[in-house]
Scaffold this motif. Structure first.
Motif, PDB file in Angstrom:
ATOM      1  N   MET A 100      -3.536-130.457  -5.631  1.00 41.76           N
ATOM      2  CA  MET A 100      -3.988-131.429  -6.614  1.00 41.76           C
ATOM      3  C   MET A 100      -4.403-130.764  -7.927  1.00 41.76           C
ATOM      4  SD  MET A 100      -6.169-133.688  -3.938  1.00 41.76           S
ATOM      5  CE  MET A 100      -5.468-133.945  -2.301  1.00 41.76           C
ATOM      6  N   GLY A 101      -3.860-129.581  -8.156  1.00 40.66           N
ATOM      7  CA  GLY A 101      -4.146-128.898  -9.410  1.00 40.66           C
ATOM      8  C   GLY A 101      -5.617-128.614  -9.593  1.00 40.66           C
ATOM      9  N   ARG A 102      -6.141-128.948 -10.763  1.00 41.74           N
ATOM     10  CA  ARG A 102      -7.542-128.625 -11.052  1.00 41.74           C
ATOM     11  C   ARG A 102      -8.517-129.471 -10.243  1.00 41.74           C
ATOM     12  NH1 ARG A 102     -10.384-131.695 -14.816  1.00 41.74           N
ATOM     13  NH2 ARG A 102      -9.264-133.403 -15.836  1.00 41.74           N
ATOM     14  N   THR A 104      -8.218-129.783  -6.953  1.00 41.52           N
ATOM     15  CA  THR A 104      -8.146-129.325  -5.563  1.00 41.52           C
ATOM     16  C   THR A 104      -9.507-128.911  -5.016  1.00 41.52           C
ATOM     17  OG1 THR A 104      -5.871-128.571  -5.891  1.00 41.52           O
ATOM     18  CG2 THR A 104      -7.053-127.698  -3.992  1.00 41.52           C
ATOM     19  N   ALA A 105     -10.213-128.061  -5.738  1.00 41.98           N
ATOM     20  CA  ALA A 105     -11.508-127.583  -5.242  1.00 41.98           C
ATOM     21  C   ALA A 105     -12.505-128.734  -5.097  1.00 41.98           C
ATOM     22  CB  ALA A 105     -12.056-126.511  -6.173  1.00 41.98           C
ATOM     23  N   ALA A 106     -12.506-129.638  -6.073  1.00 45.74           N
ATOM     24  CA  ALA A 106     -13.417-130.786  -5.998  1.00 45.74           C
ATOM     25  C   ALA A 106     -13.074-131.666  -4.804  1.00 45.74           C
ATOM     26  CB  ALA A 106     -13.356-131.590  -7.293  1.00 45.74           C
ATOM     27  N   PHE A 107     -11.786-131.845  -4.552  1.00 46.16           N
ATOM     28  CA  PHE A 107     -11.369-132.647  -3.402  1.00 46.16           C
ATOM     29  C   PHE A 107     -11.889-132.016  -2.118  1.00 46.16           C
ATOM     30  CE2 PHE A 107      -8.708-134.063   0.028  1.00 46.16           C
ATOM     31  CZ  PHE A 107      -8.396-135.383  -0.277  1.00 46.16           C
ATOM     32  N   GLN A 108     -11.746-130.707  -1.975  1.00 46.36           N
ATOM     33  CA  GLN A 108     -12.200-130.028  -0.762  1.00 46.36           C
ATOM     34  C   GLN A 108     -13.706-130.166  -0.570  1.00 46.36           C
ATOM     35  OE1 GLN A 108     -10.157-126.330  -2.054  1.00 46.36           O
ATOM     36  NE2 GLN A 108      -9.365-126.226   0.023  1.00 46.36           N
ATOM     37  N   ARG A 109     -14.461-129.971  -1.639  1.00 39.38           N
ATOM     38  CA  ARG A 109     -15.928-130.050  -1.534  1.00 39.38           C
ATOM     39  C   ARG A 109     -16.387-131.471  -1.194  1.00 39.38           C
ATOM     40  NH1 ARG A 109     -15.922-127.757  -6.701  1.00 39.38           N
ATOM     41  NH2 ARG A 109     -15.710-125.480  -6.709  1.00 39.38           N
ATOM     42  N   ARG A 110     -15.844-132.440  -1.917  1.00 44.52           N
ATOM     43  CA  ARG A 110     -16.282-133.816  -1.694  1.00 44.52           C
ATOM     44  C   ARG A 110     -15.853-134.329  -0.318  1.00 44.52           C
ATOM     45  NH1 ARG A 110     -15.795-137.007  -7.505  1.00 44.52           N
ATOM     46  NH2 ARG A 110     -16.664-135.330  -8.801  1.00 44.52           N
ATOM     47  N   TRP A 111     -14.691-133.876   0.119  1.00 44.00           N
ATOM     48  CA  TRP A 111     -14.260-134.290   1.459  1.00 44.00           C
ATOM     49  C   TRP A 111     -15.221-133.741   2.515  1.00 44.00           C
ATOM     50  CZ3 TRP A 111     -10.802-137.739   3.150  1.00 44.00           C
ATOM     51  CH2 TRP A 111     -10.572-137.778   4.532  1.00 44.00           C
ATOM     52  N   ALA A 112     -15.586-132.501   2.402  1.00 41.17           N
ATOM     53  CA  ALA A 112     -16.505-131.900   3.369  1.00 41.17           C
ATOM     54  C   ALA A 112     -17.850-132.608   3.373  1.00 41.17           C
ATOM     55  CB  ALA A 112     -16.687-130.416   3.057  1.00 41.17           C
ATOM     56  N   GLU A 113     -18.303-133.050   2.207  1.00 42.70           N
ATOM     57  CA  GLU A 113     -19.582-133.756   2.118  1.00 42.70           C
ATOM     58  C   GLU A 113     -19.501-135.159   2.723  1.00 42.70           C
ATOM     59  OE1 GLU A 113     -20.366-133.765  -2.026  1.00 42.70           O
ATOM     60  OE2 GLU A 113     -20.850-131.611  -2.133  1.00 42.70           O
ATOM     61  N   ALA A 236      -0.141-124.753 -13.930  1.00 45.12           N
ATOM     62  CA  ALA A 236      -0.890-123.849 -14.806  1.00 45.12           C
ATOM     63  C   ALA A 236      -2.279-123.581 -14.256  1.00 45.12           C
ATOM     64  CB  ALA A 236      -0.979-124.449 -16.203  1.00 45.12           C
ATOM     65  N   THR A 237      -2.864-124.569 -13.600  1.00 43.09           N
ATOM     66  CA  THR A 237      -4.194-124.411 -13.025  1.00 43.09           C
ATOM     67  C   THR A 237      -4.156-123.563 -11.759  1.00 43.09           C
ATOM     68  OG1 THR A 237      -4.833-126.579 -13.888  1.00 43.09           O
ATOM     69  CG2 THR A 237      -6.190-125.644 -12.119  1.00 43.09           C
ATOM     70  N   GLN A 238      -3.183-123.845 -10.908  1.00 44.54           N
ATOM     71  CA  GLN A 238      -3.128-123.215  -9.588  1.00 44.54           C
ATOM     72  C   GLN A 238      -2.519-121.829  -9.608  1.00 44.54           C
ATOM     73  OE1 GLN A 238      -4.611-125.141  -7.541  1.00 44.54           O
ATOM     74  NE2 GLN A 238      -4.030-124.769  -5.415  1.00 44.54           N
ATOM     75  N   TYR A 239      -1.662-121.540 -10.587  1.00 48.98           N
ATOM     76  CA  TYR A 239      -0.930-120.274 -10.578  1.00 48.98           C
ATOM     77  C   TYR A 239      -1.082-119.515 -11.897  1.00 48.98           C
ATOM     78  CZ  TYR A 239       1.169-121.922  -6.279  1.00 48.98           C
ATOM     79  OH  TYR A 239       1.353-122.364  -4.997  1.00 48.98           O
ATOM     80  N   ARG A 240      -2.291-119.345 -12.318  1.00 50.82           N
ATOM     81  CA  ARG A 240      -2.523-118.493 -13.482  1.00 50.82           C
ATOM     82  C   ARG A 240      -2.112-117.069 -13.131  1.00 50.82           C
ATOM     83  NH1 ARG A 240      -8.596-120.753 -14.821  1.00 50.82           N
ATOM     84  NH2 ARG A 240      -7.967-122.829 -15.536  1.00 50.82           N
ATOM     85  N   ARG A 241      -1.267-116.504 -13.950  1.00 51.24           N
ATOM     86  CA  ARG A 241      -0.736-115.173 -13.641  1.00 51.24           C
ATOM     87  C   ARG A 241      -0.645-114.347 -14.923  1.00 51.24           C
ATOM     88  NH1 ARG A 241       4.323-114.164  -9.685  1.00 51.24           N
ATOM     89  NH2 ARG A 241       2.770-115.121  -8.316  1.00 51.24           N
ATOM     90  N   GLU A 242      -1.066-113.105 -14.820  1.00 53.32           N
ATOM     91  CA  GLU A 242      -0.982-112.216 -15.971  1.00 53.32           C
ATOM     92  C   GLU A 242       0.476-112.085 -16.410  1.00 53.32           C
ATOM     93  OE1 GLU A 242      -2.273-107.645 -17.260  1.00 53.32           O
ATOM     94  OE2 GLU A 242      -2.721-108.425 -15.249  1.00 53.32           O
ATOM     95  N   GLY A 243       0.706-112.194 -17.700  1.00 52.14           N
ATOM     96  CA  GLY A 243       2.062-112.081 -18.225  1.00 52.14           C
ATOM     97  C   GLY A 243       2.746-113.410 -18.438  1.00 52.14           C
ATOM     98  N   ILE A 244       2.076-114.512 -18.070  1.00 49.79           N
ATOM     99  CA  ILE A 244       2.661-115.839 -18.261  1.00 49.79           C
ATOM    100  C   ILE A 244       1.628-116.754 -18.894  1.00 49.79           C
ATOM    101  CG2 ILE A 244       3.570-117.896 -17.094  1.00 49.79           C
ATOM    102  CD1 ILE A 244       4.761-116.099 -14.998  1.00 49.79           C
ATOM    103  N   VAL A 245       2.052-117.544 -19.877  1.00 48.82           N
ATOM    104  CA  VAL A 245       1.171-118.534 -20.496  1.00 48.82           C
ATOM    105  C   VAL A 245       1.841-119.906 -20.425  1.00 48.82           C
ATOM    106  CG1 VAL A 245       0.134-116.843 -22.051  1.00 48.82           C
ATOM    107  CG2 VAL A 245       2.124-118.145 -22.799  1.00 48.82           C
ATOM    108  N   PHE A 246       1.020-120.934 -20.481  1.00 55.74           N
ATOM    109  CA  PHE A 246       1.505-122.310 -20.401  1.00 55.74           C
ATOM    110  C   PHE A 246       1.134-123.037 -21.683  1.00 55.74           C
ATOM    111  CE2 PHE A 246       0.969-120.828 -16.093  1.00 55.74           C
ATOM    112  CZ  PHE A 246       2.043-121.368 -15.408  1.00 55.74           C
ATOM    113  N   ARG A 247       2.085-123.775 -22.242  1.00 55.35           N
ATOM    114  CA  ARG A 247       1.854-124.537 -23.452  1.00 55.35           C
ATOM    115  C   ARG A 247       2.292-125.996 -23.215  1.00 55.35           C
ATOM    116  NH1 ARG A 247      -1.000-121.073 -24.143  1.00 55.35           N
ATOM    117  NH2 ARG A 247      -0.980-119.418 -25.721  1.00 55.35           N
ATOM    118  N   PRO A 248       1.555-126.973 -23.775  1.00 51.66           N
ATOM    119  CA  PRO A 248       1.923-128.385 -23.584  1.00 51.66           C
ATOM    120  C   PRO A 248       3.341-128.668 -24.058  1.00 51.66           C
ATOM    121  CG  PRO A 248      -0.273-128.187 -24.532  1.00 51.66           C
ATOM    122  CD  PRO A 248       0.335-126.813 -24.559  1.00 51.66           C
TER     123      PRO A 248
END
Length: 285
Positions: A100-102, A104-113, A236-248
């Motif tokens: 779920m992109g950015r 994802t972490a919030a989904f995991q935390r809220r689901w656990a709660e 872009a959120t999940q796969y930030r990698r050195e040497g690659i940039v993302f533009r709209p």
């Protein structure tokens, strides 16, 4: 005679305990029953599996091969039984690229709660249905086409598209890039699970295309600078990698994010998962 699980368990018990006597105790049978079961396995396979003396038990070459496979088979069976026994105390959500992109972490935390009684597992599987068609998960997050007759679905959100380029590419200095300009470049596409297809451009005005088989190959191709990629913002959120940039990317429709699930016997927590994902995506609009 067919090979049965009891035959494999007997072989493993003999080797793990080191004797027929101890194997019998572990299995809750007589020593004679252990001997008969091993003999039945050897007869079924048509080969001797153990060398047995008064002091030691050793594997034959065939026995070593069978033992390794037996352990694997028994582990798979144990997993199957465990999954069936736990039933709906676990929810597996599959995805091919970026969950779920950015969110994802919030989904995991809220689901656990909200649902501590249901363990959440995110599973990345390199298939168009994120592993749902293969039985790897209970529902999946997908951004491409899927079989609407087989799977029910709902759109939980939209994601804008971005252009992935090498960090030293001249385009990396731009604030955004138009879809029309991408026709000047070679665009790398993951034909199996990616969201970009030739239909993104008008017929007769399409860029040169290259194809990869998964996200890692896609990123590696872009990092070389010989090609660019077009992908949802979640990548872009999940796969930030050195040497690659993302533009709209300008001039292209956003990508719909679907959650899909089997039409027959869906997981009882499906509605709750869909509702949570929808709320999270709604906060970003």
């Amino acid at each position: 005679m067919d090979v049965e699980l009891k035959h494999l368990r007997c072989l493993v018990a003999i080797l793990d305990t080191g004797s027929f006597t101890d194997a019998a105790l572990e299995l809750g049978v007589s020593q004679a029953a252990v001997s008969r079961t091993l003999a039945a396995l050897e007869n079924a396979l048509g080969t001797r599996l153990l060398h047995r003396t008064s002091r030691s038990i050793t594997l034959t070459p065939s026995g070593a091969q069978v033992l390794a496979r037996a352990r694997h088979v028994l582990a798979e069976v144990d997993d199957l039984v465990r999954e069936a026994a736990t039933g709906h105390t676990r929810l597996r959500i599959g995805h091919a690229w970026s969950a779920m992109g950015r969110h994802t972490a919030a989904f995991q935390r809220r689901w656990a709660e909200a649902h501590p009684e249901i363990e959440l597992q995110l599973i990345r599987t390199n298939t168009s249905t994120g592993g749902l068609a293969e039985g790897m998960c209970d529902l999946a997050v997908v951004r491409g086409a899927f079989d609407t007759h087989r799977f029910a679905s709902t759109v939980v959100g939209l994601e804008r598209r971005t252009v992935a380029v090498a960090a030293d590419d001249p385009w990396a200095k731009r604030r955004s890039i138009s879809l029309d300009k991408t026709r000047e470049r070679t665009v790398v596409i993951d034909r199996r699970t990616g969201t970009t297809t030739p239909d993104l451009w008008p017929t007769g005005a399409r860029p040169a295309l290259e194809y990869t088989k998964d996200i890692d190959d896609w990123l590696a191709a872009i990092a070389t600078g010989r090609s660019i990629g077009i992908t949802p913002q979640s990548t872009a959120t999940q796969y930030r990698r050195e040497g690659i940039v993302f533009r709209p990317l300008r001039g292209a429709a956003p990508v719909a994010v679907h959650i899909i699930w089997p039409r027959q016997d869906p997981h009882p927590a499906t509605a709750a998962a869909v509702a949570l994902a929808s709320r999270l995506y709604a906060t970003s609009t």
